[in-house]
Design a protein around this motif. Structure first.
Motif, PDB file in Angstrom:
ATOM      1  N   GLN A 324     -47.095  13.583   4.706  1.00  0.00           N
ATOM      2  CA  GLN A 324     -46.765  13.846   3.004  1.00  0.00           C
ATOM      3  C   GLN A 324     -46.347  12.111   3.094  1.00  0.00           C
ATOM      4  O   GLN A 324     -46.522  11.705   1.933  1.00  0.00           O
ATOM      5  N   ALA A 325     -45.328  12.006   3.317  1.00  0.00           N
ATOM      6  CA  ALA A 325     -44.400  10.970   3.631  1.00  0.00           C
ATOM      7  C   ALA A 325     -45.334   9.932   4.487  1.00  0.00           C
ATOM      8  O   ALA A 325     -44.909   8.084   4.147  1.00  0.00           O
ATOM      9  N   GLN A 326     -45.858   9.843   5.926  1.00  0.00           N
ATOM     10  CA  GLN A 326     -45.629   8.756   6.119  1.00  0.00           C
ATOM     11  C   GLN A 326     -47.657   8.358   5.354  1.00  0.00           C
ATOM     12  O   GLN A 326     -47.846   7.659   4.814  1.00  0.00           O
ATOM     13  N   TRP A 327     -48.093   9.630   4.862  1.00  0.00           N
ATOM     14  CA  TRP A 327     -49.312   9.164   3.709  1.00  0.00           C
ATOM     15  C   TRP A 327     -48.914   7.949   2.494  1.00  0.00           C
ATOM     16  O   TRP A 327     -49.628   6.990   2.118  1.00  0.00           O
ATOM     17  N   ARG A 328     -47.479   8.157   1.721  1.00  0.00           N
ATOM     18  CA  ARG A 328     -46.967   7.522   0.787  1.00  0.00           C
ATOM     19  C   ARG A 328     -46.231   5.759   1.071  1.00  0.00           C
ATOM     20  O   ARG A 328     -47.052   5.605   0.722  1.00  0.00           O
ATOM     21  N   SER A 329     -46.071   6.176   2.365  1.00  0.00           N
ATOM     22  CA  SER A 329     -45.786   5.025   3.088  1.00  0.00           C
ATOM     23  C   SER A 329     -47.070   4.226   3.405  1.00  0.00           C
ATOM     24  O   SER A 329     -46.950   2.869   2.839  1.00  0.00           O
ATOM     25  N   LYS A 331     -49.539   4.283   1.686  1.00  0.00           N
ATOM     26  CA  LYS A 331     -50.512   3.241   0.773  1.00  0.00           C
ATOM     27  C   LYS A 331     -49.666   2.730   0.239  1.00  0.00           C
ATOM     28  O   LYS A 331     -50.561   1.970  -0.709  1.00  0.00           O
ATOM     29  N   ARG A 332     -48.374   2.548   0.142  1.00  0.00           N
ATOM     30  CA  ARG A 332     -47.401   1.759  -0.204  1.00  0.00           C
ATOM     31  C   ARG A 332     -47.836   0.026   0.774  1.00  0.00           C
ATOM     32  O   ARG A 332     -48.151  -0.805  -0.259  1.00  0.00           O
ATOM     33  N   ILE A 333     -48.166   0.431   1.689  1.00  0.00           N
ATOM     34  CA  ILE A 333     -48.347  -1.026   2.836  1.00  0.00           C
ATOM     35  C   ILE A 333     -49.421  -1.310   2.171  1.00  0.00           C
ATOM     36  O   ILE A 333     -50.043  -2.496   2.131  1.00  0.00           O
ATOM     37  N   LEU A 337     -50.806  -4.989   0.752  1.00  0.00           N
ATOM     38  CA  LEU A 337     -51.334  -6.081   1.295  1.00  0.00           C
ATOM     39  C   LEU A 337     -52.061  -6.326   0.162  1.00  0.00           C
ATOM     40  O   LEU A 337     -52.729  -7.422   0.081  1.00  0.00           O
ATOM     41  N   ASP A 338     -52.603  -5.750  -0.720  1.00  0.00           N
ATOM     42  CA  ASP A 338     -53.352  -6.162  -2.082  1.00  0.00           C
ATOM     43  C   ASP A 338     -52.916  -6.988  -2.335  1.00  0.00           C
ATOM     44  O   ASP A 338     -52.948  -8.281  -2.749  1.00  0.00           O
ATOM     45  N   VAL A 339     -51.161  -6.776  -3.082  1.00  0.00           N
ATOM     46  CA  VAL A 339     -50.516  -8.397  -3.388  1.00  0.00           C
ATOM     47  C   VAL A 339     -50.545  -9.371  -1.941  1.00  0.00           C
ATOM     48  O   VAL A 339     -50.882 -10.421  -3.188  1.00  0.00           O
ATOM     49  N   ILE A 340     -50.851  -9.507  -1.483  1.00  0.00           N
ATOM     50  CA  ILE A 340     -50.911 -10.242   0.043  1.00  0.00           C
ATOM     51  C   ILE A 340     -51.761 -10.990  -0.413  1.00  0.00           C
ATOM     52  O   ILE A 340     -52.355 -12.560  -0.794  1.00  0.00           O
ATOM     53  N   GLU A 351     -44.396  -6.090  -8.666  1.00  0.00           N
ATOM     54  CA  GLU A 351     -43.204  -5.173  -9.510  1.00  0.00           C
ATOM     55  C   GLU A 351     -44.309  -3.677 -10.028  1.00  0.00           C
ATOM     56  O   GLU A 351     -43.880  -2.994  -9.410  1.00  0.00           O
ATOM     57  N   ALA A 352     -45.410  -4.105  -9.645  1.00  0.00           N
ATOM     58  CA  ALA A 352     -46.771  -3.086 -10.133  1.00  0.00           C
ATOM     59  C   ALA A 352     -46.646  -2.149  -8.956  1.00  0.00           C
ATOM     60  O   ALA A 352     -46.599  -1.188  -8.884  1.00  0.00           O
ATOM     61  N   CYS A 353     -46.495  -2.875  -8.225  1.00  0.00           N
ATOM     62  CA  CYS A 353     -46.524  -1.938  -6.160  1.00  0.00           C
ATOM     63  C   CYS A 353     -45.921  -1.494  -6.253  1.00  0.00           C
ATOM     64  O   CYS A 353     -45.328  -0.397  -6.106  1.00  0.00           O
TER      65      CYS A 353
END
Length: 385
Positions: A324-329, A331-333, A337-340, A351-353
């Motif tokens: 679960q921790a890996q999954w959330r990390s 998903k943050r990445i 990437l969407d921000v990039i 900020e939203a991310c």
């Protein structure tokens, strides 16, 4: 170096990718992550260039760690390695940005699939209760085999049937003998009565003194019956009573012989039956001990299945927490990437991310209850076992 074995899902997937593709993708994401997390770390959400982030690499590293960590918990090795790489990755060539981001998306997608696959393996293993079914099957087989066990040794012959038959015949003979004895008593009574009736007229030994005309009698003959011939009625009565007495005595004598023979046969039958009387049947303890062993083995098997299940549940729960921790990390990445790739206000997007949460509850482990333990009956211990 980057993908530690402490992150098995990431390691299993990433080791299949070419080193060149991984490095190219990580250079891009590290450069952008440094810019993004530096904004968060400085508490000033403004667009920073990679050059600006590289001016203070320690701040960028700390900001990255802050962004990706969960409640101060240590980072997963994969994400931690990304942060460590942020200080040394070169600038990303803008002409290859989109290609590199897409490559990284492919990488993260594969990682998420690997995490889901590992969860499925853990949950499926925990749902498997075949160990209990094996215990039940082995118990049923052992109990069935126990009933065929026989530990009686020697040449013991069971004469119970012959003995019972002999006793039945003996009872019939005894009944006949008792009837014979009763008949013998009746015949004796009848003989005594008839002979007593005959004795009333039998004066064979005293007839000379029984009559007064001795001189007259002496000229007739020498026997009592010859004397009675002078009176036909008295002679007929005498002979009739005598015949009845003799017949009664003969009948009684015959019955005595008959009863004596029956008594002899009865005594011999008793001896025969005594010889057929079965001895103590040796105790067959095989089935009892077999059932006892079967139930003992079943108890041990069930306890071992429970122990293994508890250990598997603990391992699966720990694996679930890590996944679960890996999954959330990851998903943050993906969010970063969407921000990039965003053409709009990257500060607002960042900020939203940062504020976004990622649900990983589908990776939680559910441990099924252990099946109820079946009954195993040993039974009462037989005498002599």
């Amino acid at each position: 170096v980057l993908f530690s074995s402490k992150s098995p899902s990431c390691f299993a997937y990433c080791k299949q990718q070419s080193s060149a593709r991984k490095m190219q993708s990580l250079k891009l994401i590290s450069s952008v992550l440094c810019t993004a997390v530096a904004v968060k770390f400085s508490n000033n959400l403004r667009a920073l260039s990679p050059e600006a982030a590289q001016k203070d690499p320690q701040a960028a590293h700390q900001a990255l760690m802050s962004l990706l960590s969960e409640d101060g918990e240590p980072l997963d090795a994969t994400v931690s390695s990304l942060a460590s790489m942020a200080e040394s990755i070169a600038k990303q060539d803008p002409s290859t940005k989109e290609q590199s981001v897409n490559t990284i998306r492919t990488l993260t997608s594969g990682l998420l699939e690997s995490i889901t696959s590992q969860w499925n393996i853990s949950q499926t293993a925990l749902n498997d209760q075949s160990a209990y079914a094996t215990c039940n099957a082995n118990k049923a087989t052992a109990l069935a085999n126990a009933e065929t066990m026989n530990n009686v040794t020697g040449n013991y012959t069971d004469t119970s049937a012959l003995y019972d038959q002999c006793l039945a015949e003996l009872q019939v003979m005894n009944t006949s003998y008792l009837s014979c004895v009763a008949q013998e008593a009746d015949l004796l009574a009848a003989s005594n009565a008839r002979c007593a009736y005959f004795a009333e007229v039998d004066r064979s030994s005293t007839y000379l003194h029984w009559f007064c005309s001795v001189d007259t009698f002496s000229t007739v003959g020498t026997t009592y019956e010859e004397y009675l011939e002078r009176s036909g009625d008295m002679l007929a009565d005498f002979r009739n009573r005598k015949s009845n007495c003799t017949e009664a005595q003969d009948a009684h004598t015959a019955k005595v012989a008959e009863c004596a023979a029956e008594k002899t046969a009865l005594d011999e039958k008793k001896i025969t039956c005594a010889g057929l009387k079965p001895g103590t049947v040796p105790a067959n303890c095989g089935p009892y001990h077999g059932r006892k062993q079967a139930c003992s083995s079943y108890d041990l098997c069930y306890d071992q299945a429970n122990t293994a299940r508890d250990a598997d549940a603990a391992t699966a729960a720990a694996t679930s927490t890590s996944l679960q921790a890996q999954w959330r990390s990851i998903k943050r990445i993906e969010c970063l990437l969407d921000v990039i790739m965003s053409a709009g206000d990257q500060t607002a997007d960042l900020e939203a991310c940062i504020a976004k949460t990622h649900d990983a509850s589908h990776l939680a482990i559910t441990a099924p209850a252990a099946p109820a333990k079946e009954e195993c009956l040993v039974g009462d211990k037989p005498a002599g076992c």
